[in-house]
Design a protein around this motif. Structure first.
Motif, PDB file in Angstrom:
ATOM      1  N   UNK A  60       0.923  -1.329   0.051  1.00 27.37           N
ATOM      2  CA  UNK A  60      -0.011   0.052   0.025  1.00 27.37           C
ATOM      3  C   UNK A  60       0.881   1.341   0.014  1.00 27.37           C
ATOM      4  N   UNK A  61       1.845   1.198   0.796  1.00 21.92           N
ATOM      5  CA  UNK A  61       2.890   2.401   0.760  1.00 21.92           C
ATOM      6  C   UNK A  61       3.271   2.834  -0.506  1.00 21.92           C
ATOM      7  N   UNK A  62       3.927   1.978  -1.194  1.00 19.67           N
ATOM      8  CA  UNK A  62       4.479   1.978  -2.516  1.00 19.67           C
ATOM      9  C   UNK A  62       3.541   2.312  -3.704  1.00 19.67           C
ATOM     10  N   UNK A  78       7.433  -4.663  -7.493  1.00 20.67           N
ATOM     11  CA  UNK A  78       7.753  -3.217  -7.225  1.00 20.67           C
ATOM     12  C   UNK A  78       7.915  -3.360  -5.548  1.00 20.67           C
ATOM     13  N   UNK A  79       8.833  -3.188  -5.072  1.00 22.01           N
ATOM     14  CA  UNK A  79       8.796  -3.022  -3.490  1.00 22.01           C
ATOM     15  C   UNK A  79      10.074  -3.533  -2.784  1.00 22.01           C
ATOM     16  N   UNK A 117      13.412  -3.579  -6.812  1.00 23.47           N
ATOM     17  CA  UNK A 117      13.726  -3.321  -5.258  1.00 23.47           C
ATOM     18  C   UNK A 117      13.440  -2.073  -5.040  1.00 23.47           C
ATOM     19  N   UNK A 118      12.841  -1.776  -3.970  1.00 21.88           N
ATOM     20  CA  UNK A 118      12.851  -0.495  -3.543  1.00 21.88           C
ATOM     21  C   UNK A 118      13.592  -0.110  -1.885  1.00 21.88           C
ATOM     22  N   UNK A 170      15.084   4.152  -3.420  1.00 21.07           N
ATOM     23  CA  UNK A 170      15.330   4.050  -2.083  1.00 21.07           C
ATOM     24  C   UNK A 170      15.346   5.299  -1.302  1.00 21.07           C
ATOM     25  N   UNK A 171      15.217   6.464  -2.118  1.00 15.31           N
ATOM     26  CA  UNK A 171      15.235   7.738  -1.336  1.00 15.31           C
ATOM     27  C   UNK A 171      14.216   7.989  -0.410  1.00 15.31           C
ATOM     28  N   UNK A 172      12.951   7.452  -0.586  1.00 15.96           N
ATOM     29  CA  UNK A 172      12.080   7.705   0.131  1.00 15.96           C
ATOM     30  C   UNK A 172      11.545   6.462   1.395  1.00 15.96           C
ATOM     31  N   UNK A 173      12.519   5.508   1.232  1.00 17.95           N
ATOM     32  CA  UNK A 173      12.474   4.490   2.331  1.00 17.95           C
ATOM     33  C   UNK A 173      12.472   5.010   3.676  1.00 17.95           C
ATOM     34  N   UNK A 174      11.610   4.466   4.622  1.00 17.18           N
ATOM     35  CA  UNK A 174      11.702   4.930   5.908  1.00 17.18           C
ATOM     36  C   UNK A 174      13.199   4.792   6.711  1.00 17.18           C
ATOM     37  N   UNK A 175      13.623   5.417   7.584  1.00 13.00           N
ATOM     38  CA  UNK A 175      14.713   5.347   8.220  1.00 13.00           C
ATOM     39  C   UNK A 175      14.915   3.835   9.036  1.00 13.00           C
TER      40      UNK A 175
END
Length: 410
Positions: A42-44, A97-98, A139-140, A182-187
């Motif tokens: 859902x996030x992606x 995708x994810x 991959x994200x 990956x820039x928006x991947x949560x910390x």
């Protein structure tokens, strides 16, 4: 080299790497068919990046169907929900995708949508009877290596554990690895997947050399540590040695994200033939008990599993030290090996990974259960360079709980 030297890699037909390279997806997918099933979470699915991918596919005349409800740790029910919604006869190609769960889901979907049946019948090694639909992975996150591996891990609530579907038929046709995603991947996810990538490098490079005969290679996916997987692992160590700390300091640093993604890809290429080992076997029951992430679990275990394995893998840990830049000629092999392990702990600490098992929520009265369950993961324990037993795993857990990082001797 020894006369028993082996080099073996399993990999997609095409691997495309670099910032912005997701723009190539329509050109990769269109020759494979007209209708694309996209598997994501859902996030992606709600992101601008995903909308851009979807729009680029439709602009090239592809019919795009989206399944956006993949959950973390991939519950078996996700696969069953997909099969209830999708007519397999209408799908030509699968796009994942994810993160790791999304890509594992896409692997299983590529088989199940085409062949039908019950996913539980595929648990294990080489039980998939034939090829599925063509699969492309995107991959994200920078860590799981799932974009290039031929295994998917499913959580089966009836069994109360994660189980693997391992088959060369799960190997993606192509992987598109775009660090911009990956820039928006949560910390927290960035940290967990970074720890996972580091664990893949450690376990593939220090794992067991199996010297398989032709029959073994025919029947089993994991041939053990070998000269080709070592090439990828050493490159991965060099990349992650600098990039993971830079990503932790500045998540918007695309150069650091790119190096991390390349290091994680290298780790995926290594484990696809070498396999993972003790830390992965022990983490699975810990994760089920504590509801902590896979990446943080293997990261917290690494200091203690590395120390357990060090007496039989000192030369390999010293070589990792060289990849980390620990090259002082005055240092002994033992000193270089110790320094390499301590450097890995520094990297894990910079990511915010807990370095003891108490912080994961594991309790001493659970040690025996964890050891019993870990020993059931024979595919993983067989790769560990030092023989594992329930008693040895309990000792690893005791030291991990007590944050005892003294050096382990035979």
């Amino acid at each position: 080299m020894s006369t028993e030297t082996l080099g073996l890699l399993r990999q997609p037909k095409t691997v495309l790497f670099g910032p912005g390279r997701r723009a190539q997806l329509p050109y990769l997918l269109k020759p494979l068919g007209a209708t694309v099933l996209v598997c994501t979470d859902e996030r992606m699915a709600g992101s601008a990046e995903f909308a851009g991918i979807r729009d680029s596919l439709t602009a090239h005349g592809l019919d795009v169907r989206v399944f956006p409800r993949v959950e973390p740790d991939l519950p078996r029910e996700n696969v069953e929900a997909l099969l209830a919604e999708v007519d397999g006869g209408e799908i030509d190609v699968v796009l994942g995708v994810g993160g790791g769960s999304c890509l594992d889901f896409a692997k299983v979907a590529s088989i199940m949508v085409r062949r039908g049946g019950n996913v539980a019948d595929l648990y294990g090694e080489n039980l998939v009877e034939g090829p599925g639909l063509p699969l492309v992975t995107v991959p994200t996150t920078g860590g799981t290596g799932a974009e290039v591996t031929c295994i998917a891990v499913v959580y089966d609530a009836d069994r109360g554990m994660k189980v693997g579907v391992a088959s060369p038929y799960l190997e993606p046709y192509a992987a598109v690895v775009d660090p911009e995603l990956t820039l928006t991947c949560p910390p927290g996810l960035t940290a967990a997947t970074g720890a996972d990538a580091l664990s893949h490098l450690v376990e593939s490079f220090t794992g067991r050399e199996k010297h398989p005969d032709p029959e073994h290679l025919h029947r089993h996916l994991y041939a053990g540590k070998n000269v080709l997987t070592d090439m990828y692992a050493l490159r991965g160590f060099t990349l992650l040695n600098s990039s993971l700390e830079r990503v932790a300091q500045d998540p918007s640093d695309l150069a650091a994200r790119t190096d991390t993604m390349l290091g994680a890809l290298s780790a995926g290429m290594a484990i696809n033939t070498a396999g993972t080992a003790g830390a992965h076997a022990i983490q699975s029951p810990i994760g089920a008990l504590t509801h902590t992430s896979h990446g943080f679990g293997v990261g917290a275990l690494l200091p203690y599993v590395m120390r357990f394995n060090l007496p039989v893998r000192e030369a390999e840990f010293a070589e990792i030290g060289v990849a980390f830049g620990i090259t002082d000629p005055a240092l002994s092999q033992t000193a270089r090996a110790h320094a390499a392990i301590e450097r890995m702990e520094e990297i894990l600490g910079a990511l915010g990974v807990p370095l003891n098992l108490r912080d994961l929520g594991l309790e001493p009265d659970q040690f025996t259960y964890v050891a019993e369950q870990a020993m059931l993961a024979t595919r993983l324990t067989a790769n560990n360079p030092r023989d594992l037993s329930e008693a040895a795993i309990v000792e690893i857990l005791k030291r991990g709980y007590a944050d005892d990082r003294t050096w382990w001797e035979l």
